[in-house]
Design an enzyme around this catalytic site. Structure first.
Site, PDB file in Angstrom:
ATOM      1  CB  CYS A  43      -9.275  -2.027  13.811  1.00 46.55           C
ATOM      2  SG  CYS A  43      -8.194  -2.971  12.709  1.00 46.55           S
ATOM      3  CG  ASP A  45      -5.395   0.369  10.206  1.00 45.33           C
ATOM      4  OD1 ASP A  45      -4.755   1.443  10.199  1.00 45.33           O
ATOM      5  OD2 ASP A  45      -5.636  -0.284   9.177  1.00 45.33           O
ATOM      6  NE  ARG A  47      -4.754   2.562   7.572  1.00 43.96           N
ATOM      7  CZ  ARG A  47      -5.361   1.952   6.558  1.00 43.96           C
ATOM      8  NH1 ARG A  47      -5.319   2.503   5.354  1.00 43.96           N
ATOM      9  NH2 ARG A  47      -6.003   0.813   6.750  1.00 43.96           N
ATOM     10  CG  HIS A  99     -10.614   1.035  10.161  1.00 38.20           C
ATOM     11  ND1 HIS A  99      -9.873   0.971   9.002  1.00 38.20           N
ATOM     12  CD2 HIS A  99     -10.095   0.074  10.972  1.00 38.20           C
ATOM     13  CE1 HIS A  99      -8.950   0.033   9.111  1.00 38.20           C
ATOM     14  NE2 HIS A  99      -9.066  -0.534  10.294  1.00 38.20           N
ATOM     15  CB  CYS A 102     -11.012  -2.966   8.144  1.00 41.14           C
ATOM     16  SG  CYS A 102     -10.411  -4.088   9.430  1.00 41.14           S
TER      17      CYS A 102
END
Length: 223
Positions: A43, A45, A47, A99, A102
Site C-alpha cells: 500500500c 500508506d 506508515r 496492512h 488501511c
C-alpha cells in the site's frame, strides 16, 4: 513531527554519513546492478516502509506501491512491475502486503460516492461482494474491517498468480512463489496469511492457464 522541506536534505546528508560509517563501499555497491530476491507489492500508506519492516537493506527488495495494494490486470503500472521483476530480475518471491487500518479498504466499506476513486475502490468492493457471507457474519466492525484487509490481500495475490509471466516462470524455474502478508500498525508485526500458492495455482489454471502460449511475447505485454 513535521519536517521542513529543507530539513530533508540535511537528513539525507546525515544518512549518507551513517551509511558510509557502517560500510565505506555502501554506495559503490548500491550503484551496481540490483539483484533482489523479493518483489513487494504494498500500500502507498506512508506508515508502512517496505524494506524496513522486512529488516532488509536497500537493493534487497523491488517495490511497487499503490492505494490498498491492488493488482488489477488493466493497471499497466503493476503489470509492468511484475513483468520486469519476473523476467529481468528473476525474483524468487512476490509478496502482496496489506496492512490493518488501511484507508483504501475502509473507504471501500463506506456506501459513499468517492468520485475518481470509485473505479479503483470497486476492486475492493468486489472482494467484499465475493465474501459477503463471511464478512456480514462478523458483528464487530473493526474485526470485519481487519478481515476484509486479509481477504483483499489474498485476492490480489491470486491476481498475481493469474499472470502469464508468473505461471510460465514457475513452470520453467519453480519460482517465483507468491505470498500474502498483513502488517499490523499497532504492533509492527508482519502476519503471514500462508496462502496455498501451489493449490491456488492449480485451481486457477483450470481457467487461467497461460503456460501453453506459443509465443514468449504477446500484445498485452505479458510473457
Amino acid at each position: 513531527m513535521a519536517v521542513s522541506y529543507a530539513q530533508i536534505f540535511e537528513n539525507n546528508k546525515k544518512w549518507v554519513a551513517e551509511m558510509k560509517a557502517k560500510d565505506a563501499d555502501f554506495f559503490e555497491k548500491l550503484a551496481g546492478d540490483q539483484t533482489p530476491d523479493y518483489l513487494y507489492i504494498g500500500c502507498s500508506d506512508s506508515r508502512v516502509p517496505a524494506n524496513e519492516i522486512m529488516g532488509l537493506e536497500p537493493g534487497d527488495v523491488f517495490v511497487h506501491r499503490n492505494v490498498a495494494n491492488l493488482v488489477n490486470n488493466t493497471d499497466l503500472n503493476v503489470m509492468s512491475v511484475i513483468n520486469f521483476a519476473v523476467k529481468h530480475l528473476g525474483v524468487k518471491h512476490i509478496i502482496v502486503c496489506g496492512h490493518y487500518n488501511c484507508g483504501g479498504v475502509k473507504a471501500a466499506m463506506m456506501p459513499k460516492d468517492m468520485g475518481i476513486l470509485n473505479p479503483w475502490l470497486r476492486t475492493i468492493r468486489d472482494v467484499y461482494r465475493m465474501h459477503a457471507g463471511e464478512l456480514d457474519a462478523i458483528s464487530d466492525e473493526k474485526l470485519r474491517y481487519d478481515r476484509l484487509v486479509e481477504l483483499n490481500v489474498k485476492e490480489q495475490a491470486t491476481n498475481v498468480i493469474k499472470t502469464a509471466g508468473v505461471q510460465k516462470s514457475y513452470k520453467r524455474n519453480l519460482y517465483p512463489e507468491v505470498h500474502g502478508w498483513v502488517f499490523d500498525l499497532r504492533s509492527g508485526i508482519l502476519k503471514d496469511l500462508n496462502i496455498n500458492f501451489i493449490g491456488i495455482l492449480k485451481e486457477i489454471q483450470k481457467i487461467y492457464d497461460l503456460t501453453s502460449m506459443d509465443s514468449d511475447y504477446h500484445e498485452d505485454g505479458d510473457f
